[in-house]
Design a protein around this motif. Sequence first.
Motif, short mmCIF file in Angstrom:
data_model
loop_
_atom_site.label_atom_id
_atom_site.label_comp_id
_atom_site.label_asym_id
_atom_site.label_seq_id
_atom_site.Cartn_x
_atom_site.Cartn_y
_atom_site.Cartn_z
N GLU A 100 43.92 35.98 34.89
CA GLU A 100 43.42 36.98 33.94
C GLU A 100 42.68 36.31 32.79
O GLU A 100 41.61 36.77 32.38
CB GLU A 100 44.58 37.81 33.40
CG GLU A 100 44.15 38.88 32.41
CD GLU A 100 45.32 39.66 31.85
OE1 GLU A 100 45.09 40.42 30.90
OE2 GLU A 100 46.45 39.52 32.36
N ALA A 101 43.22 35.21 32.27
CA ALA A 101 42.54 34.49 31.18
C ALA A 101 41.20 33.93 31.65
O ALA A 101 40.21 33.96 30.91
CB ALA A 101 43.44 33.37 30.67
N ARG A 104 38.71 36.82 31.90
CA ARG A 104 38.26 37.26 30.58
C ARG A 104 37.31 36.23 29.95
O ARG A 104 36.35 36.59 29.28
CB ARG A 104 39.46 37.48 29.66
CG ARG A 104 40.23 38.72 30.00
CD ARG A 104 41.32 38.97 29.01
NE ARG A 104 42.07 40.15 29.39
CZ ARG A 104 42.80 40.85 28.58
NH1 ARG A 104 42.93 40.47 27.33
NH2 ARG A 104 43.44 41.90 28.99
N TYR A 105 37.61 34.94 30.16
CA TYR A 105 36.75 33.91 29.64
C TYR A 105 35.37 33.97 30.32
O TYR A 105 34.34 33.84 29.66
CB TYR A 105 37.37 32.53 29.85
CG TYR A 105 36.51 31.39 29.38
CD1 TYR A 105 36.40 31.12 28.02
CD2 TYR A 105 35.81 30.60 30.28
CE1 TYR A 105 35.61 30.07 27.57
CE2 TYR A 105 35.02 29.57 29.85
CZ TYR A 105 34.92 29.30 28.50
OH TYR A 105 34.13 28.27 28.06
N ALA A 107 34.00 36.60 31.56
CA ALA A 107 33.30 37.82 31.14
C ALA A 107 32.85 37.74 29.69
O ALA A 107 32.13 38.61 29.23
CB ALA A 107 34.22 39.01 31.34
N LYS A 109 34.89 37.80 26.96
CA LYS A 109 35.71 38.60 26.04
C LYS A 109 36.59 37.72 25.24
O LYS A 109 37.45 37.14 25.37
CB LYS A 109 36.51 39.65 26.80
CG LYS A 109 35.63 40.71 27.39
CD LYS A 109 36.44 41.78 28.03
CE LYS A 109 35.57 42.86 28.59
NZ LYS A 109 36.29 43.92 29.23
#
Length: 109
Positions: A100-101, A104-105, A107, A109
């Motif tokens: 998940e991290a 997000r990185y 993307a 965010k």
Amino acid sequence: MSLAPLPHPAGPAPACICAPPAPPAPSPAGGGEPDGAAGRFGPTHALILLIAVLGLGTGLFLAGTELETVFALLGGCGAIGATTLTAAGGGRRLISLVVEAAVRYGAGK
């Protein structure tokens, strides 16, 4: 002052008449994990860990510890925590957090 000995029953102790515990109810979501399993490491726990790490790092720095040593000690604590989470949860939870991290990185965010 002396204490008098406590009286002991003459025969064997009576058998326990306690009812066995009822099996846990199935989760409403229908998943394989019990209700409390998904919330074991939540936002409250993350906040507590963040405050503890920041407090420990600040305390070590104010005590005169070199910055590289502070980072090494906190990194070691993080590695121990990650290893413990991996061992306790079979690695699924930690792997999902890392993925998940990374997403997000990627993307931004």
